[in-house]
Each structure stands twice: as structure tokens, then as C-alpha cells.
Design a protein around this motif. Structure first.
Motif, PDB file in Angstrom:
ATOM      1  N   SER A  38       0.880   3.942  -2.986  1.00 46.15           N
ATOM      2  CA  SER A  38       0.503   5.333  -2.751  1.00 46.15           C
ATOM      3  C   SER A  38       1.611   6.289  -3.168  1.00 46.15           C
ATOM      4  CB  SER A  38       0.117   5.549  -1.292  1.00 46.15           C
ATOM      5  OG  SER A  38       1.246   5.402  -0.458  1.00 46.15           O
ATOM      6  N   LYS A  39       2.867   5.909  -2.982  1.00 44.70           N
ATOM      7  CA  LYS A  39       3.970   6.765  -3.414  1.00 44.70           C
ATOM      8  C   LYS A  39       4.081   6.787  -4.937  1.00 44.70           C
ATOM      9  CE  LYS A  39       6.844   6.426   0.682  1.00 44.70           C
ATOM     10  NZ  LYS A  39       6.531   7.665   1.304  1.00 44.70           N
TER      11      LYS A  39
ATOM     12  N   GLU B 160       0.831  -1.209   0.000  1.00 44.57           N
ATOM     13  CA  GLU B 160       0.000   0.000   0.000  1.00 44.57           C
ATOM     14  C   GLU B 160       0.863   1.257   0.000  1.00 44.57           C
ATOM     15  OE1 GLU B 160      -3.602   2.086  -0.001  1.00 44.57           O
ATOM     16  OE2 GLU B 160      -3.280  -0.059  -0.193  1.00 44.57           O
ATOM     17  N   GLN B 161       1.944   1.253   0.782  1.00 44.77           N
ATOM     18  CA  GLN B 161       2.847   2.403   0.812  1.00 44.77           C
ATOM     19  C   GLN B 161       3.527   2.597  -0.541  1.00 44.77           C
ATOM     20  OE1 GLN B 161       3.503   4.765   3.184  1.00 44.77           O
ATOM     21  NE2 GLN B 161       1.715   3.888   4.182  1.00 44.77           N
TER      22      GLN B 161
ATOM     23  N   SER C 105       1.554   6.457  -7.081  1.00 46.41           N
ATOM     24  CA  SER C 105       0.392   7.065  -7.710  1.00 46.41           C
ATOM     25  C   SER C 105       0.244   8.549  -7.413  1.00 46.41           C
ATOM     26  CB  SER C 105      -0.878   6.333  -7.278  1.00 46.41           C
ATOM     27  OG  SER C 105      -1.090   6.515  -5.889  1.00 46.41           O
ATOM     28  N   VAL C 106       1.119   9.138  -6.606  1.00 49.04           N
ATOM     29  CA  VAL C 106       1.058  10.568  -6.323  1.00 49.04           C
ATOM     30  C   VAL C 106       1.543  11.311  -7.557  1.00 49.04           C
ATOM     31  CG1 VAL C 106       2.050  12.423  -4.922  1.00 49.04           C
ATOM     32  CG2 VAL C 106       1.385  10.277  -3.855  1.00 49.04           C
TER      33      VAL C 106
END
Length: 73
Positions: free
Chosen positions: A53-54, A49-50, A56-57
Motif C-alpha cells: 500500500s505504501k 500489505e503495508q 502503490s500510493v
């Protein structure tokens, strides 16, 4: 050879024998089957997940190229 325990040592050894009984040893593993695999899978999920999320920013350069709404005075 071991030193003789005497009456006091025998008393305490007999009192502590129940702690080494097979039914009482290693009970957490049997009481919570699959807990270790579940914790490991959850940790893998958190790391994934981390990373997601990094990845897809949006980059800051893409953010600056967006058109700003015109303000009217």
C-alpha cells in the motif's frame, strides 16, 4: 536430599499430582494445531500489505500535475 514433607506436605503433593499428568500438560498446542503457523503467515501478510500500500500510493508531485476542471462563471 529433600526434606521430608510430613503429613500436610504429602497431602498437598498428592492433591497436585493430577496437574503434572501427561494428558493435561501442553494441551493448547494439541488442541489448536497449526495456530502458530497461521498467526505467523497472517503477520507476514499484514506486513506485505503495508509495504504494497505504501509503494502503490501515487507521489504528491504526480497529483499536482493533473489537470483541474475548468470552472465557468
Amino acid at each position: 536430599m529433600a526434606k521430608p514433607l510430613g503429613t500436610t506436605g504429602e497431602f498437598f503433593r498428592r492433591r497436585d499430582e493430577w496437574r503434572k499428568h501427561p494428558m493435561l500438560s501442553n494441551q493448547m498446542r494439541h488442541a489448536l494445531p497449526g495456530l502458530g503457523i497461521g498467526v505467523a503467515a497472517f503477520c507476514v501478510y499484514l506486513v506485505g500489505e503495508q509495504i504494497f500500500s505504501k509503494a502503490s500510493v501515487p507521489s504528491k508531485s504526480a497529483h499536482h500535475h493533473q489537470e483541474q476542471p475548468a470552472t465557468s462563471h
